[in-house]
Design an enzyme around this catalytic site. Structure first.
Site, short mmCIF file in Angstrom:
data_model
loop_
_atom_site.label_atom_id
_atom_site.label_comp_id
_atom_site.label_asym_id
_atom_site.label_seq_id
_atom_site.Cartn_x
_atom_site.Cartn_y
_atom_site.Cartn_z
N TYR A 233 -18.98 -17.25 -43.36
CA TYR A 233 -17.74 -16.52 -43.68
C TYR A 233 -17.41 -16.55 -45.02
O TYR A 233 -17.26 -17.89 -45.72
CB TYR A 233 -16.65 -17.27 -42.64
CG TYR A 233 -15.49 -16.73 -42.66
CD1 TYR A 233 -15.17 -15.58 -42.14
CD2 TYR A 233 -14.38 -17.54 -43.50
CE1 TYR A 233 -13.67 -15.01 -42.13
CE2 TYR A 233 -12.85 -16.63 -43.50
CZ TYR A 233 -12.67 -15.69 -42.83
OH TYR A 233 -11.42 -15.38 -42.85
N ASP B 160 -21.23 -19.21 -52.62
CA ASP B 160 -19.93 -19.38 -52.10
C ASP B 160 -19.64 -20.72 -52.06
O ASP B 160 -19.94 -21.34 -51.27
CB ASP B 160 -19.67 -18.58 -50.68
CG ASP B 160 -18.24 -18.64 -50.39
OD1 ASP B 160 -17.43 -19.38 -50.93
OD2 ASP B 160 -18.04 -17.84 -49.48
N LYS C 10 -9.52 -22.77 -52.79
CA LYS C 10 -9.25 -23.98 -52.35
C LYS C 10 -8.63 -24.90 -53.32
O LYS C 10 -7.74 -24.99 -53.94
CB LYS C 10 -10.01 -24.82 -51.00
CG LYS C 10 -10.39 -23.62 -50.19
CD LYS C 10 -10.67 -24.23 -48.75
CE LYS C 10 -11.08 -22.70 -47.67
NZ LYS C 10 -10.31 -22.69 -46.89
N1 HOZ Z 1 -12.05 -20.82 -44.31
C1 HOZ Z 1 -10.89 -21.23 -43.63
C2 HOZ Z 1 -11.51 -21.50 -42.16
N2 HOZ Z 1 -12.57 -21.97 -42.13
C3 HOZ Z 1 -9.64 -20.63 -43.92
C4 HOZ Z 1 -8.53 -21.14 -42.74
C5 HOZ Z 1 -8.17 -19.40 -42.33
O1 HOZ Z 1 -8.82 -18.60 -41.99
O2 HOZ Z 1 -6.80 -19.67 -42.19
#
Ligand code: HOZ
Length: 430
Positions: free
Chosen positions: A147, A242, A270
């Site tokens: 993702y 990433d 982050k």
């Molecule tokens: N990458 C985060 C979840 N794995 C982001 C959190 C979100 O989507 O709010």
């Protein structure tokens, strides 16, 4: 039936749903995969969260990764207060942007030049545009279960909330936008080799989560990242690592330092924002100088390089320069992971445990998890039981099997041992 009193959270959730779709501003918060009502947070301090009903939890979500030093770390809070007093946004350059870029480059030498944005999604979206503009090619390879934020062309077989909520490939994205996206199984270098030997000249970039953290935590197999580096070099493809989740998390220099990989571009977010909204992408000077105003690839942002966010990032990265931090995090995380693993063994509960530094995961399955297909075989009903059992006992884990556990510097042995004890109790009821 939960023993927690969450009346105020329930009321807030009902009210939120009248104004906000699903009552949340990001789907993973909605408890969709585990059932029940999301707890509404009032405050965070150290490794603890307190909800609007006054319940306190040991937090292993850490705002989904940024809070490596814990909530409201006093040194960061102080610097943010000082920055706010000087104005919150200028839309003009500051020396703070140079400082943060320097600190990032010091940890990750592959970042010859860096562009600040406001989120991880923006970072990956911009990096892909840049790779396409630089190579003058259209196709993109991504991996199933990875993702990279909610970028149109990457929401194909995507992990995190997209998997949790059963829409790994989202509607609303025209076929024309994704016809250039090739989605391949993670950890399978032969599949990449095959596609690249046929279509290498069409492929602008390969984007990969350095350690997959959005289908649970799935580690790259030995030689996998090195293999991607070799194939991309051979075909003139831009390799985008990433590290939004792993950068400054698994090591000061991220996964690239641990695996000795020099990507062409890296995406970050982050931790580099110290808990404020920040993203960044950076890498080879030659590629980065294709971005406007030096080159023709356009990318911009009103709040990019925001002085308050830059200050929080600088304060965080200055603290993280101390190498002992990662040693300490390793010890804490190992203690938690080993405790949970032993608890499963003792109770005869099939589980597969993964960890790199302070990112870890317990998959409820009797099979090794190496890719999206094996991750999806996990017993998500069991995960929901685990989640609620822990929540009732005062421990807040991600409300989905397909996410990571984050340990911070604020977690002490006391909290970690209490977590393991609670976990033992919870799995007894499986
Ligand atoms: N990458 C985060 C979840 N794995 C982001 C959190 C979100 O989507 O709010």
């Amino acid at each position: 039936m939960s023993k927690l009193n969450t009346e105020k959270s329930k009321k807030a959730f009902a009210e939120a749903q009248s104004f906000i779709p699903g009552g949340v501003n990001s789907p993973v918060r909605a408890f969709g995969a585990v059932g029940g009502t999301p707890i509404f947070i009032k405050s965070g301090s150290g490794c603890h969260l307190t909800d609007v009903d006054g319940n306190t939890y040991v937090d292993y979500v850490g705002s989904w990764g940024p809070l490596i030093l814990g909530h409201a770390e006093p040194r960061i809070v102080k610097r943010i207060h000082e920055a706010v007093a000087n104005g919150t946004s200028y839309g003009a350059p500051t020396e703070l942007e140079i400082k943060l870029a320097q600190l990032m480059k010091e940890a990750m030498p592959s970042l010859e030049k860096v562009r600040m944005v406001n989120s991880g999604t923006e970072a990956t979206m911009s990096a892909i545009r840049l790779a396409r503009g630089f190579t003058k090619r259209d196709a993109v390879i991504k991996f199933e279960g990875c993702y990279h934020g909610h970028v149109d062309s990457l929401l194909i077989q995507a992990g995190s909330g997209a998997t949790t909520l059963g829409t790994p490939t989202s509607p609303g994205i025209p076929q024309d936008f994704v016809k250039h996206t090739i989605s391949l199984p993670y950890n399978n270098i032969d599949a990449v080799n095959e596609v690249c030997s046929k279509r290498g000249k069409d492929i602008a970039c390969i984007i990969v989560e350095a350690v997959a953290g959005n289908m649970g935590v799935v580690l790259p197999k030995k030689g996998y990242l090195e293999g991607l580096r070799e194939i991309t070099k051979r075909h003139g493809i831009v390799l985008i690592l990433d590290e939004v989740m792993t950068g400054f998390r698994v090591a000061h220099g991220g996964v690239q330092s641990l695996y000795n990989i020099t990507p062409d571009l890296t995406t970050l977010g982050k931790i580099i924002g110290g808990g404020l909204p920040v993203g960044a992408y950076g890498g080879k000077k030659e590629i980065m100088d294709t971005i406007s105003p030096v080159g023709p690839v356009y990318q911009a942002g009103t709040l990019s390089g925001n002085p308050v966010a830059m200050t929080a990032g600088i304060a965080t990265l200055e603290i993280l320069r101390d190498g002992n931090i990662y040693k300490t995090l390793e010890e804490k995380s190992k203690r938690l992971a080993a405790g949970m693993e032993k608890a499963c063994k003792d109770a005869g509960i099939p589980a597969y445990h993964t960890r790199l530094g302070s990112m870890l995961c317990t998959f409820f399955t009797d099979q090794p998890v190496t890719d999206y297909a094996t991750a999806k075989r996990c017993d998500t009903k069991r995960y929901a039981k685990f989640f609620h059992g822990m929540l009732e006992r005062g421990f807040y884990f991600a409300p989905s099997q397909f996410e990571a556990v984050f340990v911070s510097m604020a977690h002490g042995e006391k909290e970690i041992d209490a977590t393991v004890n609670a976990f033992r109790e919870v799995i007894k009821g499986f």
